[in-house]
Design a protein around this motif. Structure first.
Motif, PDB file in Angstrom:
ATOM      1  N   VAL A  58      -6.001   3.921  17.853  1.00 37.24           N
ATOM      2  CA  VAL A  58      -4.607   3.818  17.403  1.00 37.24           C
ATOM      3  C   VAL A  58      -4.564   3.670  16.448  1.00 37.24           C
ATOM      4  CG1 VAL A  58      -4.288   1.925  19.716  1.00 37.24           C
ATOM      5  CG2 VAL A  58      -5.005   1.172  17.138  1.00 37.24           C
ATOM      6  N   PHE A  59      -5.517   4.111  15.496  1.00 41.45           N
ATOM      7  CA  PHE A  59      -5.142   4.867  14.680  1.00 41.45           C
ATOM      8  C   PHE A  59      -5.316   5.861  14.293  1.00 41.45           C
ATOM      9  CE2 PHE A  59      -4.859   1.181  10.748  1.00 41.45           C
ATOM     10  CZ  PHE A  59      -3.577   0.153  12.102  1.00 41.45           C
ATOM     11  N   PRO A  60      -5.383   7.317  13.073  1.00 44.87           N
ATOM     12  CA  PRO A  60      -6.239   8.115  12.866  1.00 44.87           C
ATOM     13  C   PRO A  60      -7.349   7.873  13.422  1.00 44.87           C
ATOM     14  CG  PRO A  60      -4.254   7.915  11.332  1.00 44.87           C
ATOM     15  CD  PRO A  60      -4.442   6.731  12.172  1.00 44.87           C
ATOM     16  N   PRO A  61      -8.007   8.982  13.469  1.00 42.51           N
ATOM     17  CA  PRO A  61      -7.660   9.506  14.365  1.00 42.51           C
ATOM     18  C   PRO A  61      -8.068   9.755  16.124  1.00 42.51           C
ATOM     19  CG  PRO A  61     -10.070  10.076  13.439  1.00 42.51           C
ATOM     20  CD  PRO A  61      -9.759   8.934  13.170  1.00 42.51           C
ATOM     21  N   GLY A  62      -7.631   8.612  16.169  1.00 40.18           N
ATOM     22  CA  GLY A  62      -7.522   8.421  17.635  1.00 40.18           C
ATOM     23  C   GLY A  62      -8.791   7.707  18.380  1.00 40.18           C
ATOM     24  N   LYS A  63      -9.388   8.075  18.103  1.00 39.66           N
ATOM     25  CA  LYS A  63     -11.532   7.846  18.654  1.00 39.66           C
ATOM     26  C   LYS A  63     -11.556   6.855  19.129  1.00 39.66           C
ATOM     27  CE  LYS A  63     -12.515  12.400  16.256  1.00 39.66           C
ATOM     28  NZ  LYS A  63     -13.817  13.003  15.789  1.00 39.66           N
ATOM     29  N   LYS A  64     -12.136   6.706  20.484  1.00 37.12           N
ATOM     30  CA  LYS A  64     -12.833   5.746  21.411  1.00 37.12           C
ATOM     31  C   LYS A  64     -14.175   5.885  21.503  1.00 37.12           C
ATOM     32  CE  LYS A  64      -8.913   4.343  23.689  1.00 37.12           C
ATOM     33  NZ  LYS A  64      -7.968   4.285  25.078  1.00 37.12           N
ATOM     34  N   ASP A  65     -14.972   5.987  19.956  1.00 35.58           N
ATOM     35  CA  ASP A  65     -16.433   5.741  20.520  1.00 35.58           C
ATOM     36  C   ASP A  65     -16.730   5.822  19.502  1.00 35.58           C
ATOM     37  OD1 ASP A  65     -18.830   7.289  19.792  1.00 35.58           O
ATOM     38  OD2 ASP A  65     -17.717   9.469  19.442  1.00 35.58           O
ATOM     39  N   ASN A  72       8.449  -2.580   5.480  1.00 36.99           N
ATOM     40  CA  ASN A  72       7.532  -1.418   4.971  1.00 36.99           C
ATOM     41  C   ASN A  72       7.184  -0.898   6.815  1.00 36.99           C
ATOM     42  OD1 ASN A  72       5.186  -2.884   5.766  1.00 36.99           O
ATOM     43  ND2 ASN A  72       4.612  -3.004   3.671  1.00 36.99           N
ATOM     44  N   PHE A  73       6.470  -0.111   6.218  1.00 36.59           N
ATOM     45  CA  PHE A  73       6.003   0.654   7.795  1.00 36.59           C
ATOM     46  C   PHE A  73       4.550   0.205   8.169  1.00 36.59           C
ATOM     47  CE2 PHE A  73       3.347   4.258   9.301  1.00 36.59           C
ATOM     48  CZ  PHE A  73       4.998   4.609  10.457  1.00 36.59           C
ATOM     49  N   GLU A  74       4.577  -0.103   9.566  1.00 31.09           N
ATOM     50  CA  GLU A  74       3.913  -1.607   9.189  1.00 31.09           C
ATOM     51  C   GLU A  74       2.966  -0.527  10.649  1.00 31.09           C
ATOM     52  OE1 GLU A  74       1.827  -3.092   8.392  1.00 31.09           O
ATOM     53  OE2 GLU A  74       0.565  -4.020  10.063  1.00 31.09           O
ATOM     54  N   TRP A  75       2.499   0.639  10.377  1.00 34.04           N
ATOM     55  CA  TRP A  75       1.568   1.088  11.043  1.00 34.04           C
ATOM     56  C   TRP A  75       1.817   1.374  12.143  1.00 34.04           C
ATOM     57  CZ3 TRP A  75      -0.972   3.678   6.218  1.00 34.04           C
ATOM     58  CH2 TRP A  75      -1.603   2.647   5.646  1.00 34.04           C
ATOM     59  N   SER A  76       0.509   1.466  13.188  1.00 33.85           N
ATOM     60  CA  SER A  76       1.157   1.927  14.866  1.00 33.85           C
ATOM     61  C   SER A  76       2.153   0.849  15.085  1.00 33.85           C
ATOM     62  CB  SER A  76       0.209   1.966  15.429  1.00 33.85           C
ATOM     63  OG  SER A  76      -1.172   0.553  15.350  1.00 33.85           O
ATOM     64  N   GLU A  77       2.768   0.082  14.124  1.00 33.83           N
ATOM     65  CA  GLU A  77       4.285  -0.988  14.883  1.00 33.83           C
ATOM     66  C   GLU A  77       5.580  -0.422  14.601  1.00 33.83           C
ATOM     67  OE1 GLU A  77       4.050  -3.489  17.205  1.00 33.83           O
ATOM     68  OE2 GLU A  77       0.853  -3.563  17.005  1.00 33.83           O
ATOM     69  N   GLY A  78       4.828   0.596  13.581  1.00 34.00           N
ATOM     70  CA  GLY A  78       6.474   0.805  12.764  1.00 34.00           C
ATOM     71  C   GLY A  78       7.243   0.358  12.175  1.00 34.00           C
ATOM     72  N   SER A 105       1.144  -1.621   0.083  1.00 35.58           N
ATOM     73  CA  SER A 105       0.250  -0.120   0.049  1.00 35.58           C
ATOM     74  C   SER A 105       0.808   1.624  -0.102  1.00 35.58           C
ATOM     75  CB  SER A 105      -0.650  -0.114   0.798  1.00 35.58           C
ATOM     76  OG  SER A 105      -0.511   0.601   2.302  1.00 35.58           O
ATOM     77  N   ALA A 106       0.662   2.407  -1.384  1.00 36.72           N
ATOM     78  CA  ALA A 106       1.423   3.665  -1.330  1.00 36.72           C
ATOM     79  C   ALA A 106       2.190   3.915   0.056  1.00 36.72           C
ATOM     80  CB  ALA A 106       0.266   4.629  -1.518  1.00 36.72           C
ATOM     81  N   HIS A 107       1.179   4.289   2.029  1.00 37.07           N
ATOM     82  CA  HIS A 107       1.587   4.640   2.461  1.00 37.07           C
ATOM     83  C   HIS A 107       2.970   4.182   3.460  1.00 37.07           C
ATOM     84  CE1 HIS A 107       1.955   7.686   5.877  1.00 37.07           C
ATOM     85  NE2 HIS A 107       2.355   6.501   6.410  1.00 37.07           N
ATOM     86  N   GLN A 108       2.713   2.709   3.008  1.00 38.98           N
ATOM     87  CA  GLN A 108       3.566   1.567   3.627  1.00 38.98           C
ATOM     88  C   GLN A 108       4.564   1.981   2.877  1.00 38.98           C
ATOM     89  OE1 GLN A 108       0.362  -1.255   3.957  1.00 38.98           O
ATOM     90  NE2 GLN A 108       1.780  -1.696   5.744  1.00 38.98           N
ATOM     91  N   VAL A 109       5.313   1.996   1.759  1.00 36.94           N
ATOM     92  CA  VAL A 109       6.597   1.991   0.518  1.00 36.94           C
ATOM     93  C   VAL A 109       6.583   2.911   0.163  1.00 36.94           C
ATOM     94  CG1 VAL A 109       5.906  -0.675   0.745  1.00 36.94           C
ATOM     95  CG2 VAL A 109       5.208   1.246  -1.265  1.00 36.94           C
ATOM     96  N   GLU A 110       5.869   4.589  -0.024  1.00 35.37           N
ATOM     97  CA  GLU A 110       6.329   4.943  -0.752  1.00 35.37           C
ATOM     98  C   GLU A 110       6.908   6.037  -0.629  1.00 35.37           C
ATOM     99  OE1 GLU A 110       2.844   7.217  -2.495  1.00 35.37           O
ATOM    100  OE2 GLU A 110       2.292   5.218  -4.292  1.00 35.37           O
ATOM    101  N   GLY A 111       6.684   6.896   0.616  1.00 31.22           N
ATOM    102  CA  GLY A 111       7.638   7.436   0.979  1.00 31.22           C
ATOM    103  C   GLY A 111       7.667   8.820   0.682  1.00 31.22           C
ATOM    104  N   ASN A 112       7.812  10.007   1.587  1.00 33.52           N
ATOM    105  CA  ASN A 112       7.255  11.099   1.268  1.00 33.52           C
ATOM    106  C   ASN A 112       4.889  11.500   1.370  1.00 33.52           C
ATOM    107  OD1 ASN A 112       9.901  12.078   1.924  1.00 33.52           O
ATOM    108  ND2 ASN A 112      10.174  11.942  -0.482  1.00 33.52           N
ATOM    109  N   LYS A 125       8.684   7.148  12.377  1.00 27.41           N
ATOM    110  CA  LYS A 125       7.988   8.199  11.495  1.00 27.41           C
ATOM    111  C   LYS A 125       8.058   7.010   9.581  1.00 27.41           C
ATOM    112  CE  LYS A 125       8.470  12.137  13.598  1.00 27.41           C
ATOM    113  NZ  LYS A 125       8.429  11.714  14.738  1.00 27.41           N
ATOM    114  N   SER A 126       6.867   7.162   9.119  1.00 23.84           N
ATOM    115  CA  SER A 126       7.162   6.964   7.678  1.00 23.84           C
ATOM    116  C   SER A 126       8.232   7.643   6.381  1.00 23.84           C
ATOM    117  CB  SER A 126       5.664   6.870   6.707  1.00 23.84           C
ATOM    118  OG  SER A 126       5.676   8.490   7.142  1.00 23.84           O
TER     119      SER A 126
END
Ligand code: GCO
Length: 464
Positions: free
Chosen positions: A215-222, A425-431, A55-62, A87-88
């Protein structure tokens, strides 16, 4: 008199045992005896599509999006949102290195590359579409096609442009129009090169991690809002499906959603509370969306919230295939605490992957059976293992593919299997701690090396 009280007391016990027995029969925790299985005996039909996914955010960068913003922040207790505060950043630098990476994909011998397009790069400001970004994805598709690999595009894989996030993202039904407009733009530009499209990746993961666990954005518990977001994601899928299908080239394309299934099993099969919590979670995060695609009725209901319900029979026709992501199962233990009425806990003898869940190939088999009820062709859009030591990867690949092959033998209509993932790659909250890659990435110099254990996947593909 005594007799009467005896029966009155017995009645709830009778109900409770009925509840336990019915659940036992209805939701067995399938376990195979692997000592008696030869997992090298596999059977995949002609034309079965082998693939690899990213997926894009995990590998592309910037990327500058809801995730890059989340990566900057901390929880109230001061702990960073991402493991070790990572950070990614440039991630696996795939944006720049895609040509070299496509050669690596080719070496695997796969037919398909599933990747996502980064909305925040294509539409960095509301209504302003970047020519440069879309051109980039055109080049990626061209390079894949000339290497003999079919591109499969995911339109939404967890990330939102900041302007969309600030409008409230999928919390508001009126925001769906921005996603449909973006999807139409991408389809217009890339449909000549891409046959298969995934609208939304794992609506239940986006919802549960972003709006339930926080634990993912937007970090709500609702939970209430989680229900609304889930509903809007499913609506967004149907709207994008209908819009793209009505495009002049729409009929030639296959469009589906990607559904993650983690079967929830009770920690103690004789504890009614463990059953109650695991069934509730299973209904909300697994079964709810499946039922919706089968009946057109959606229901999201948890203790302490007002049910979110809606009905849209048109959804039944809004899938050409269903993508299934599965990695394992979750084991649920109820607990008496006001803030958290359950926790996940596995048995000591379960063989764990680096992610906090075990190797449990029967989970993919069970998930396939459940998804089959929709009656659409299935693609395994993700399955793979985080294994830094590279010791359990071959076993994972063997056993999960055995489970897929067994389901096919029993009649499941599975068209393909895409391994997660091409490279570390960047594994979300696991970095960067989780090593899911077939290729190991040295993040100091971006050098890619095929892992020994990954050769197993190459060998299996070469046989079919
Ligand atoms: C998900 C996503 C992937 C993950 C993968 C491994 O399931 O969360 O689709 O982006 O990286 O599943 O956890």
């Amino acid at each position: 008199m005594i007799k009467k009280w005896f029966y009155i007391l017995l009645f709830p016990l009778f109900l409770l045992s009925g509840y336990l027995i019915i659940n036992h029969i209805k939701y067995p925790e399938v376990r195979w005896n692997w000592d008696q299985i030869d997992e090298t005996v596999l059977d995949f039909p002609k034309g079965f599509q082998w693939g690899v996914a990213t997926s894009a955010h995990q590998v592309e960068g910037n990327s500058i999006n809801n995730w890059s913003r989340w990566e900057e922040g901390n929880f109230q207790d001061g702990l960073p949102h991402i493991h070790e505060g990572e950070k990614s950043g440039i991630a696996s630098d795939h944006w720049k290195r895609f040509k070299e990476d496509i050669l690596l994909i080719k070496e695997l011998g796969v037919d398909v590359y599933r990747f996502s397009v980064e909305w925040s790069k294509i539409e960095p400001e509301e209504g302003l579409f970047s020519k440069k970004a879309i051109q980039h994805y055109q080049e990626v598709c061209d390079a894949l096609l000339s290497a003999g690999i079919k591109p499969v595009i995911t339109l939404h894989h967890f990330t939102n442009p900041l302007w969309f996030e600030d409008l409230g993202a999928f919390e508001k039904e009126e925001n769906i129009k921005y996603f449909t407009r973006f999807s139409e733009f991408v389809f217009e530009e890339l449909n000549a090169k891409v046959e298969k499209w995934c609208t939304i990746n794992e609506p239940a993961v986006y919802t549960s991690q972003g709006y339930f666990n926080g634990v993912f954005p937007p970090g709500k518990k609702d939970p209430q809002l989680a229900g609304v977001v889930m509903k809007n994601l499913l609506l967004a899928h149907t709207r994008v499906y209908n819009l793209l299908k009505s495009h002049r080239n729409g009929k030639k394309h296959q469009i589906g959603i990607v559904k993650n299934i983690f079967p929830f099993d009770p920690f103690n099969r004789w504890n009614p509370l463990d059953w109650f919590v695991s069934r509730t979670l299973d209904e909300v995060f697994n079964q709810g969306a499946l039922d919706y695609f089968i009946t057109g009725n959606f229901e999201f209901n948890m203790p302490g919230m007002n049910k979110v319900v809606f009905n849209d029979p048109s959804v039944i026709k809004s899938l050409d295939f269903i993508g299934l992501n599965n990695y394992s199962h979750q084991r649920v233990k109820s607990q008496f605490s006001l803030n958290n009425f359950f926790r996940f806990q596995f048995y000591d003898d379960e063989e764990m992957t680096d992610m906090p869940y075990p190797i449990y190939p029967e989970a993919i088999y069970r998930s396939i059976k459940r998804v089959s009820a929709i009656g659409k062709p299935i693609i395994i859009t993700e399955n793979g293992v985080a294994d830094k030591s590279d010791t359990i990867r071959p076993k994972y690949i063997d056993r999960y593919l055995f489970a897929v092959s067994k389901a096919i033998d029993e009649g499941a209509n599975i068209k393909g299997y895409y391994y997660w993932t091409l490279m570390d790659n960047f594994e979300w909250s696991e970095g960067y701690a989780m090593k899911f890659g077939l290729y190991e990435v040295d993040f100091k110099n971006q050098k890619r090396t095929l892992r020994e254990g990954s050769k197993h996947y190459i060998d299996i593909i070469s046989k079919f």
